[in-house]
Design a protein around this motif. Structure first.
Motif, PDB file in Angstrom:
ATOM      1  N   LEU A   5      10.015 -14.604 -18.394  1.00 24.71           N
ATOM      2  CA  LEU A   5       8.889 -15.416 -17.921  1.00 24.71           C
ATOM      3  C   LEU A   5       8.711 -15.239 -16.426  1.00 24.71           C
ATOM      4  N   PHE A   6       7.461 -15.272 -15.969  1.00 25.15           N
ATOM      5  CA  PHE A   6       7.152 -15.528 -14.559  1.00 25.15           C
ATOM      6  C   PHE A   6       5.758 -16.139 -14.489  1.00 25.15           C
ATOM      7  N   ASN A   7       5.350 -16.543 -13.291  1.00 19.51           N
ATOM      8  CA  ASN A   7       4.078 -17.239 -13.095  1.00 19.51           C
ATOM      9  C   ASN A   7       2.995 -16.297 -12.592  1.00 19.51           C
ATOM     10  N   LEU A   8       1.748 -16.630 -12.889  1.00 17.02           N
ATOM     11  CA  LEU A   8       0.637 -15.969 -12.220  1.00 17.02           C
ATOM     12  C   LEU A   8       0.687 -16.302 -10.727  1.00 17.02           C
ATOM     13  N   PRO A   9       0.075 -15.475  -9.876  1.00 16.20           N
ATOM     14  CA  PRO A   9       0.018 -15.813  -8.452  1.00 16.20           C
ATOM     15  C   PRO A   9      -0.538 -17.229  -8.246  1.00 16.20           C
ATOM     16  N   PRO A  10       0.070 -18.018  -7.351  1.00 20.55           N
ATOM     17  CA  PRO A  10      -0.268 -19.436  -7.242  1.00 20.55           C
ATOM     18  C   PRO A  10      -1.322 -19.775  -6.204  1.00 20.55           C
ATOM     19  N   GLY A  11      -1.906 -18.781  -5.545  1.00 18.23           N
ATOM     20  CA  GLY A  11      -2.726 -19.067  -4.383  1.00 18.23           C
ATOM     21  C   GLY A  11      -1.864 -19.056  -3.133  1.00 18.23           C
ATOM     22  N   ASN A  12      -2.231 -19.841  -2.146  1.00 16.37           N
ATOM     23  CA  ASN A  12      -1.476 -19.879  -0.886  1.00 16.37           C
ATOM     24  C   ASN A  12      -0.383 -20.938  -0.972  1.00 16.37           C
ATOM     25  N   TRP A  13       0.789 -20.510  -1.406  1.00 15.57           N
ATOM     26  CA  TRP A  13       1.912 -21.432  -1.622  1.00 15.57           C
ATOM     27  C   TRP A  13       2.323 -22.113  -0.319  1.00 15.57           C
ATOM     28  N   GLU A  14       2.331 -21.354   0.771  1.00 17.31           N
ATOM     29  CA  GLU A  14       2.762 -21.902   2.062  1.00 17.31           C
ATOM     30  C   GLU A  14       1.846 -23.032   2.528  1.00 17.31           C
ATOM     31  N   LYS A  15       0.596 -22.991   2.132  1.00 20.05           N
ATOM     32  CA  LYS A  15      -0.358 -24.037   2.525  1.00 20.05           C
ATOM     33  C   LYS A  15      -0.490 -25.127   1.467  1.00 20.05           C
ATOM     34  N   GLY A  16       0.422 -25.119   0.496  1.00 20.29           N
ATOM     35  CA  GLY A  16       0.458 -26.213  -0.473  1.00 20.29           C
ATOM     36  C   GLY A  16      -0.262 -25.968  -1.771  1.00 20.29           C
ATOM     37  N   GLU A  17      -0.840 -24.798  -1.969  1.00 18.98           N
ATOM     38  CA  GLU A  17      -1.492 -24.530  -3.253  1.00 18.98           C
ATOM     39  C   GLU A  17      -0.436 -24.301  -4.320  1.00 18.98           C
ATOM     40  N   ARG A  18      -0.704 -24.857  -5.492  1.00 18.20           N
ATOM     41  CA  ARG A  18       0.234 -24.772  -6.618  1.00 18.20           C
ATOM     42  C   ARG A  18      -0.497 -24.290  -7.867  1.00 18.20           C
ATOM     43  N   GLY A  19      -1.164 -23.141  -7.692  1.00 18.19           N
ATOM     44  CA  GLY A  19      -1.971 -22.586  -8.763  1.00 18.19           C
ATOM     45  C   GLY A  19      -3.448 -22.698  -8.433  1.00 18.19           C
ATOM     46  N   ILE A  20      -4.230 -21.765  -8.986  1.00 17.82           N
ATOM     47  CA  ILE A  20      -5.666 -21.751  -8.694  1.00 17.82           C
ATOM     48  C   ILE A  20      -6.513 -21.811  -9.957  1.00 17.82           C
ATOM     49  N   ALA A  21      -5.879 -21.999 -11.114  1.00 19.75           N
ATOM     50  CA  ALA A  21      -6.636 -21.979 -12.369  1.00 19.75           C
ATOM     51  C   ALA A  21      -7.670 -23.099 -12.445  1.00 19.75           C
ATOM     52  N   GLY A  22      -7.414 -24.216 -11.760  1.00 14.41           N
ATOM     53  CA  GLY A  22      -8.343 -25.336 -11.810  1.00 14.41           C
ATOM     54  C   GLY A  22      -9.147 -25.537 -10.539  1.00 14.41           C
ATOM     55  N   LEU A  23      -9.260 -24.496  -9.711  1.00 14.76           N
ATOM     56  CA  LEU A  23      -9.958 -24.644  -8.428  1.00 14.76           C
ATOM     57  C   LEU A  23     -11.359 -24.041  -8.500  1.00 14.76           C
ATOM     58  N   PRO A  24     -12.403 -24.874  -8.426  1.00 15.95           N
ATOM     59  CA  PRO A  24     -13.780 -24.365  -8.456  1.00 15.95           C
ATOM     60  C   PRO A  24     -14.040 -23.394  -7.305  1.00 15.95           C
ATOM     61  N   GLY A  25     -14.782 -22.334  -7.594  1.00 21.57           N
ATOM     62  CA  GLY A  25     -15.118 -21.338  -6.587  1.00 21.57           C
ATOM     63  C   GLY A  25     -14.092 -20.242  -6.429  1.00 21.57           C
ATOM     64  N   ARG A  26     -12.985 -20.347  -7.151  1.00 23.52           N
ATOM     65  CA  ARG A  26     -11.912 -19.345  -7.034  1.00 23.52           C
ATOM     66  C   ARG A  26     -11.796 -18.511  -8.322  1.00 23.52           C
ATOM     67  N   GLU A  27     -12.844 -18.526  -9.140  1.00 26.85           N
ATOM     68  CA  GLU A  27     -12.762 -17.859 -10.435  1.00 26.85           C
ATOM     69  C   GLU A  27     -12.500 -16.358 -10.315  1.00 26.85           C
ATOM     70  N   SER A  28     -13.164 -15.695  -9.361  1.00 24.08           N
ATOM     71  CA  SER A  28     -12.941 -14.254  -9.180  1.00 24.08           C
ATOM     72  C   SER A  28     -11.510 -13.978  -8.756  1.00 24.08           C
ATOM     73  N   GLU A  29     -11.005 -14.786  -7.863  1.00 24.76           N
ATOM     74  CA  GLU A  29      -9.619 -14.639  -7.426  1.00 24.76           C
ATOM     75  C   GLU A  29      -8.673 -14.842  -8.604  1.00 24.76           C
ATOM     76  N   PHE A  30      -8.979 -15.825  -9.432  1.00 23.98           N
ATOM     77  CA  PHE A  30      -8.129 -16.061 -10.595  1.00 23.98           C
ATOM     78  C   PHE A  30      -8.146 -14.856 -11.533  1.00 23.98           C
ATOM     79  N   GLN A  31      -9.305 -14.299 -11.778  1.00 22.17           N
ATOM     80  CA  GLN A  31      -9.392 -13.140 -12.672  1.00 22.17           C
ATOM     81  C   GLN A  31      -8.613 -11.953 -12.112  1.00 22.17           C
ATOM     82  N   HIS A  32      -8.660 -11.779 -10.809  1.00 27.32           N
ATOM     83  CA  HIS A  32      -7.873 -10.716 -10.183  1.00 27.32           C
ATOM     84  C   HIS A  32      -6.378 -10.991 -10.352  1.00 27.32           C
ATOM     85  N   SER A  33      -5.990 -12.260 -10.230  1.00 30.49           N
ATOM     86  CA  SER A  33      -4.571 -12.611 -10.378  1.00 30.49           C
ATOM     87  C   SER A  33      -4.096 -12.367 -11.806  1.00 30.49           C
ATOM     88  N   VAL A  34      -4.977 -12.569 -12.770  1.00 36.01           N
ATOM     89  CA  VAL A  34      -4.640 -12.283 -14.166  1.00 36.01           C
ATOM     90  C   VAL A  34      -4.349 -10.799 -14.338  1.00 36.01           C
TER      91      VAL A  34
END
Length: 262
Positions: A58-87
């Motif tokens: 197991l491992f996780n999809l990229p979480p966004g900017n972890w250092e700035k407190g992001e804990r995943g981007i799957a539920g973030l509006p406007g980040r859909e393209s970034e999410f698809q790239h992370s997939v």
């Protein structure tokens, strides 16, 4: 038969990350998991797995900017393209490493967004990643995470995750049941085991409340392992905890735990 996997993001941190594969094998683990592989090349990681005859669990999809407190981007509006790239990025790693489970972190809804919109984006992104992963035979996992560790995390209760899985009704969408988070948020772990294991694609364990080894816990893990052994679950159990002192001394519980599944 349930097998135990070492979480290399937390265990064996007495040595550099790429040396932890050998340490895991020397302590009797057959599989490993970790949070994120992306700081290392696919070739480096595959070499370590093959050298120690370990399964990448197991491992996780990229979480966004972890250092700035992001804990995943799957539920973030406007980040859909970034999410698809992370997939795409995560699937490349998963296929190269033979990993059949990926965890998609929901994320924390921004203060200026409505939770309903964030959740709609989350559902759409889950449908997308499940479709992309299906052809590779990869299961997508969602995990309720306690809000003490991640305040504002969008998915925090087991029933909430079950509703997501029921709503999407996708064959490769499963629940990642972490007993550490479940105990903090709701307890009643025996009932969860007895009534929802059909939803579960991966299990994780840690002591509560301090996230030490399972033997340092308010949870009776002997009871938990006994209950798990009576279910149809035959997947991996990830040891995702911070050793109280050092990793090897923290593993005294492991041999007796394995006896429940022999």
């Amino acid at each position: 038969m349930i097998r135990f996997a070492a979480n290399l993001s937390m265990l064996f941190n007495e040595v550099p990350f790429l040396d932890r594969f050998k340490e895991a094998r020397s302590c009797g683990f057959d599989g490993v998991e970790f949070l994120f592989p992306y700081d290392y090349s696919k070739a480096q990681l595959k070499e370590k797995l093959e050298a120690e005859n370990l399964s990448q669990v197991l491992f996780n999809l990229p979480p966004g900017n972890w250092e700035k407190g992001e804990r995943g981007i799957a539920g973030l509006p406007g980040r859909e393209s970034e999410f698809q790239h992370s997939v795409e990025h995560a699937l490349e790693y998963a296929e190269h490493l033979g990993c059949k489970r990926l965890h998609v972190m929901a994320g924390i809804c921004p203060e200026d967004e409505q939770i309903e919109l964030c959740f709609e984006v989350y559902l759409n992104n889950l449908a997308y990643v499940c479709e992309q992963a299906s052809s590779a035979g990869i299961t997508i996992l969602i995990e309720p995470i306690n809000t003490r560790s991640f305040p504002g995390y969008m998915l925090s209760h087991q029933a909430q995750a079950r509703k997501v899985i029921d709503h999407l009704a996708l064959p490769n969408l499963k629940l990642q049941m972490d007993f550490y988070h479940a105990q903090i948020m709701e307890g009643d772990l025996t009932t969860l085991i007895r009534h929802q294991m059909d939803y579960v694609g991966h299990v994780q364990i840690a002591g509560v409340p301090d996230r030490f080894e399972p033997s340092e816990s308010e949870v009776n893990y002997d009871w938990i392992f006994s209950e798990l052994s009576q279910t149809s679950y035959d997947g991996w159990t990830g040891c995702e905890y911070n050793p109280k002192e050092n990793t090897k001394s923290s593993l005294k519980w492991l041999e007796s735990a394995k006896s429940y599944f022999s």
